[in-house]
Enzyme design. Structure first.
Site, PDB file in Angstrom:
ATOM      1  N   LYS A   1       0.800  -1.230   0.000  1.00 23.83           N
ATOM      2  CA  LYS A   1       0.000   0.000   0.000  1.00 23.83           C
ATOM      3  C   LYS A   1       0.833   1.280   0.000  1.00 23.83           C
ATOM      4  O   LYS A   1       1.885   1.345   0.615  1.00 23.83           O
ATOM      5  CB  LYS A   1      -0.921   0.029   1.230  1.00 23.83           C
ATOM      6  CG  LYS A   1      -2.103  -0.898   1.152  1.00 23.83           C
ATOM      7  CD  LYS A   1      -3.038  -0.606  -0.011  1.00 23.83           C
ATOM      8  CE  LYS A   1      -3.747   0.710   0.113  1.00 23.83           C
ATOM      9  NZ  LYS A   1      -4.664   0.801   1.234  1.00 23.83           N
TER      10      LYS A   1
ATOM     11  N   GLU B   1      -6.149  13.114   2.260  1.00 26.51           N
ATOM     12  CA  GLU B   1      -7.287  12.655   3.059  1.00 26.51           C
ATOM     13  C   GLU B   1      -7.441  13.467   4.344  1.00 26.51           C
ATOM     14  O   GLU B   1      -8.544  13.808   4.761  1.00 26.51           O
ATOM     15  CB  GLU B   1      -7.116  11.179   3.419  1.00 26.51           C
ATOM     16  CG  GLU B   1      -7.219  10.225   2.239  1.00 26.51           C
ATOM     17  CD  GLU B   1      -6.861   8.802   2.662  1.00 26.51           C
ATOM     18  OE1 GLU B   1      -7.782   8.044   2.946  1.00 26.51           O
ATOM     19  OE2 GLU B   1      -5.642   8.482   2.700  1.00 26.51           O
TER      20      GLU B   1
END
Lengths: 457, 457, 457, 457
Positions: free
Chosen positions: C282, C289
């Site tokens: 990832k 965000e």
């Protein structure tokens, strides 16, 4: 007017216009009549009015209700302060002086409290039904997509493969919490405010147990002042709408993403899409956008009413009239959005194989590979490091997981053997999940069975 | 329908119901027609349509406007998505095929942006007028109450004597800031979105300078994508309503307090009071309560729309349709509340001498006494301590400031002399204030003159 | 303690803990000292204190400031109510009794008002600088991407081709409005509250013009009561933060979308990405965000403080202490987010050719084709229908715009000729735009020049 | 760092600063360790780690906890992303490589979900205790004020006489609803997220039933994706804080009003009052004002987090990190405010006879008089009119209810007789109330007994 006696002048027309709530609280007409009927029956029971008067009142109230339902009567917001005044005035027109006895031992303060509680109770039931319908829709789509493999995301980055069924069943869980929250709210509406008067009960021997039971409450409220000051149930309803809509907004966002050209995973039917007045090729996911947008409205409604109640001294203050618009607005948006979401879900085409190829090359099985190393006795933190290095190296070399073989793997860790390669197969990846609640089709199927049974019983 | 070409099926009726904004955006009908007329004239100027077609369109649009004003035509929310569709459809009925040329080079995206800006601009002007009216009312009441002594409060505890004029003039200052905020907003509406198309302008040679000037803007906007995505002015308007209503809520709270039996300082006329349906003696300050309560609604509207806009990718998203209900609701509440507050203030009786006796005994001049000690050279912190001790002692002995004489004072500080006693006289206390902006009637009178002149010019 | 005289018992420790604001308002230490110095100088000027005392006070205050800056002194939140008490107490330690003269003619009410205004003024300047930096970053990236063709979206569906430059320049416009809003706020901070006392000025001949000018205000405030009750500027700042963060949240959303595997348009550098503790592959866009998420926090701060102020009677109430946490929190989030967004933008790789092939087949030029028909005299509504039909037919046949030739086109409308085909070429499509504010590189370049000059001057 | 493998460069220091949550989530340290211990035990049970390793991990975690409690260890927010990283890093220092096995089969996503649930569960219990304490305080004060007659208000106008006991018992009812809401919340925290991994469970045979039971949950959650995306319980907690604080804000408002000079009904002890830095005589109800003010903060926190969650796609997004600050802030404010309110109530002096004389003349018995007429057979609406006329006439003549005698009454209605006069006696008025839930001391006493028993059991 319900309170003229001590006044010498009438309310200024602009003041009436500013203060009338009739155009809003007309929504409560049926509940108001229901409460009045119970009150009239009680007044007869304790002999404050005669049986003949009771009959007159009940028939008159039924007439008002029928006229309203038939469109024969519609009160004028320019003339009346509220729905209570409008109905009492109509009653005078229909049955004359006896109408003047209905308000005995009752204030608009306890009257509106009982109206609102009845309304919210009914609405909790409607919403629960709509939630169940949506759950069932999700369950059915899930049952057809147990093996539709899609990327599960965190941070909107592909994380691990899951199935669409697993993804949609997550929403069934959320919706269930919404349903339980409504159940809590409904249960909390168990005390009847009727008979609390303006704030201090009455010197008349009103039978509060009678009206409470007549209207389906468990018992009369214990403190009159609290009873007419209490709007907690309104805030709880508004909170329920916030959380419920928040859930729908998340699903809407996903449907919007999935229907982009970039995701290309679903397509909306024409029945639930709109076009552009300028751009002839456009087909837009308007309904999902509107659900997401109206979530904002529901948020605002919560703050509207919470702000109204802050710092208000007991007991009733006219500020509390502003409970209705937020309450009615949120309940309407929430129930219509639940229906609309169901309509959308019944009108999407799913490209079931959209992700199959891409996911094979996408290193979304990296975690499984690390887990495999753990099973060989490597500490997880080291396994994570090893697989992280594999990903980095592949990326640098412009390669992907499909290019891995046992020789390549061994360069990163001597523990790798042929078995490890099986952990890179996408198709069996879901089946390899061992934990309850995981996307292993075995577990998801059990969930589907459980919910199907529960929802259909 | 404005976008049928590529669709095979019609929008589901429930989808139309959920998505139609007509019942709300009908509010924009005049602005929409104004924008369409400017657009039609521009299309003729650049010869995309003929002069005859321009005439047809302009007359048709005028007809739509007249029919609406005369109540001859009212579009059905069940049939149309929005006001734009409704008007275009009506235009087809009235003038036939030429109607199909009006939308050339225009999208509903730039159309709604220009409609909203025109609407907000008009509203800023209305609100500024209403604010000035309320300021003037406050100024006039102040001019009659320069020497009406009331307690000034901090923490709702009596702090120092002030005049009602001084107190009300504080609100004139607040209102002026509201007016300046509206002016900023109005000035910021200086760029025309028309000609931005859906998001990317047009291949047609639209003359944006022409429509911009026709509609009273300073210039066309500089970036089409921003232009149709921008709703900052809506949030600025909602913020303006929040702060403006917050001010009115503070004044409302005070009017409610002042009209209690406990304060007993003002009385509302019957025209602005309501009674109780149960309690015959009641006379309630409902209008002030409603202003205070609706402030909460305006707070919610801000959050509603701010939530809608959060995290929306460019450019237009259907979520943005939800700008209208909060905007129209807040602007309506704010303008009606400004009018209502003026109505209230014109309908109160002020008991001018209410506080005279009480304030003499109330130690509200304690600060002045401490200041006097400072003038004798005592450090303020010590002077504060001395006077604090006087207050404590008087309280313990059940006495008050009227019981002080020079002998008593000297027990607390040897610096006291006869002059100090003058500082305990209520009637001259305001005149003793030396600072600009203080309740000294001399200064307040100057403020009143200043505002009277400014507001009446 | 600043107010002990009249009290017999000390504040309960739990009460002090609940009420102390020192751990928050320590943020104002420099502004508080600045205000105190001006006040001391004024007291000397009007001869309430001697020149020697002025010197003592100024040196003492400088000492407090230095000790704070050097970390030699840090007040204990368990001991003091607020920053004012803490500083005065420290001053007593440093210079003894003279410290007791500083508070002459001053209340914490006007003191905190002036502190806050100074703080907000400084912050508006910092924010304006950060905004300009971000604008400049966007301008520079735009200048390198004038011909980077990307889809412009409405409803997150591809709408018309634009350039990345055009897209980013939309944000430059938004940021400029944020900057102007800050300028309005800064201009509105032009009146000094100092000398307003607790709410009613002073009997001492305080020279308010002197302190006003010393502290950089235009004039003293006109009404003492308003002056210490006013927190409009706090709400305006909170609104500025809401709108500013809303803009950043939109850009964040886009960066998150663009960095998905599905969009695959940009890639974040390692310096601005984080990984997963579980999933080795990832790489997450956490910073974007967080900007999006913290936007929610800033929304809440607005409501926090608006709720505090609702319905507060004049003048100061302790509730108003709760202005600081929302204000400091929002300003911090906003300024850090502006910096962070710049950091992100300087750390993305853009795949400039990502959309070239796809857009050729994507019917995003449908509008241009319809416009071409308009130029042949066809009413736009008909042209829209024709092109809509083309899109529908191609879709049914599994074809796209690249499959169109003159024969096919003529089946849909006899007006088509060879020239129409040029309107289907992606590469020249931007250049075909005729309107100001469109993505035509000619216009975008002009904008870039304009902003570059403006921002660098 | 927990995720370094695939990264070539470190996070930019400014990025770490912007993204670290450690200074906030340090609050979860005990819950995080508790969860880790259960996880370690489970890993041993399924033999992923050896018993020796389990022992090492458990002892290490205990050591971290002890070091934290003893102040020997405090993680540096500049170095770690979050509490999870900080603890794992510390564990490495203490026990070496085995620390790297703790994170096996666990993601920070399920870890933080379980931490938060444990924290909220504990907090619901604390809050319930605090609520009960406050209820008991109110019950005790009520038991001493059964016959302390005060005006009951609607619209802040005197409405009908009630007792202070009756008034305070209204708050006991409100608090009970707050307690039930907490109970609902606590019950809804019955599913363990642990074992959900990042979003999709694990290929390792984690025993979720074991950890669930170990941590006091009823069962593992049913869907891993939902489980790590779910923050409903945070919003429910925030809503609980909003409603609970709203109740306290109403009581605060009343205490502030009652302590004004105008109401003069209660006096705060010095221990819960503060003074003014300028005005020596002031004594302010700061604590009540702060409770009222902080209610606004709690409102904002709700919106903060609701805004964060809106439209977030599944599953975990970094935005969700912003759940903590609102949650911790609201829970802290709420619990401290409950304690503070109790402290205030234990420190007020009540002037029990304050209203006796005034209420006799205040027409607050008008409703009782109208009710008496009803008992003689007059329709209530007419009785209301008659008594309204009496009030109006008395007011015009400068008289009050004490001036009424039978002759005067008969002028308004021939039905009046001597018995009616008894309905004008204040002292027996409460006893005349017939309805359950009214302020009749008989009923209030029953309530007091009920609550005393319930709260003390």
């Amino acid at each position: 007017m319900l309170w003229g006696g001590r006044f010498k002048k009438e309310l200024h027309p602009r003041a009436l216009k500013y203060s009338s709530s009739l155009s809003i609280d007309i929504e409560l007409i049926l509940e108001d009549i229901e409460g009045s009927k119970a009150h009239a029956q009680m007044l007869a029971k304790i002999k404050i009015i005669s049986q003949a008067e009771e009959k007159e009142l009940l028939e008159g109230l039924t007439q008002v209700e029928n006229d309203w339902n038939d469109g024969k009567w519609k009160p004028d917001p320019e003339k009346f302060e509220d729905i209570h005044s409008a109905i009492e005035s109509r009653l005078f027109e229909l049955i004359g002086e006896t109408a003047g006895k209905l308000h005995t031992g009752r204030s608009r303060n306890d009257q509106i409290a009982v109206d609102l509680k009845l309304w919210v109770r009914k609405k909790t039931e409607t919403l629960q039904e709509l939630i169940k319908n949506l759950q069932l829709t999700l369950v059915e789509i899930s049952s057809e997509n147990l093996e539709t493999i899609i990327p599960g995301y965190t941070h909107l980055q592909r994380a691990q493969p899951v199935s669409l069924a697993f993804h949609f069943m997550a929403y069934v869980e959320m919706l269930e919490r919404d349903l339980l929250r409504l159940q809590f709210l409904k249960n909390s509406l168990n005390q009847s405010p009727l008979g609390s008067g303006a704030l201090a009960g009455s010197t008349l021997p009103l039978d509060r147990d009678f009206t409470s039971s007549k209207l389906g409450f468990e018992s009369p409220s214990q403190n009159a002042m609290d009873s007419i000051s209490d709007r907690d149930f309104v805030l709880d309803m508004l909170n329920t709408c916030v959380i419920g809509m928040m859930h729908l907004s998340r699903l809407s966002e996903e449907l919007i993403l999935w229907s982009t050209k970039e995701w290309n995973f679903i397509k909306f039917n024409d029945e639930v899409s709109t076009g552009s007045s300028l751009m002839p090729q456009k087909k837009n996911p308007d309904l999902a956008e509107l659900i997401r947008g109206r979530t904002g409205r529901v948020y605002g409604n919560y703050i509207s009413f919470a702000s109204v109640m802050k710092g208000l001294p007991l007991s009733y203050n006219r500020d509390m009239q502003e409970d209705k618009e937020p309450l009615f607005s949120s309940a309407k948006i929430y129930s219509e959005s639940l229906e609309t979401m169901k309509l959308i879900l019944c009108n999407i085409n799913i490209y079931k194989n959209r992700f199959n190829n891409e996911l094979s090359t996408d290193s979304v099985l990296a975690t499984d590979l690390a887990d495999w190393l753990v099973l060989q006795g490597i500490p997880f933190r080291d396994a994570h490091e090893v697989v992280g290095n594999i990903v980095k190296t592949l990326e640098e070399e412009g390669k992907n997981f499909m290019d891995l073989n046992i020789d390549v793997l061994k360069k990163f860790s001597p523990f790798f053997n042929d078995e490890a390669l099986k952990y890179l197969e996408l198709t069996s990846s879901l089946q390899r999940k061992k934990t309850k609640g995981s996307p292993n089709p075995k577990f998801v199927k059990e969930q589907i069975e459980y919910w199907r049974k529960k929802l259909r019983h």
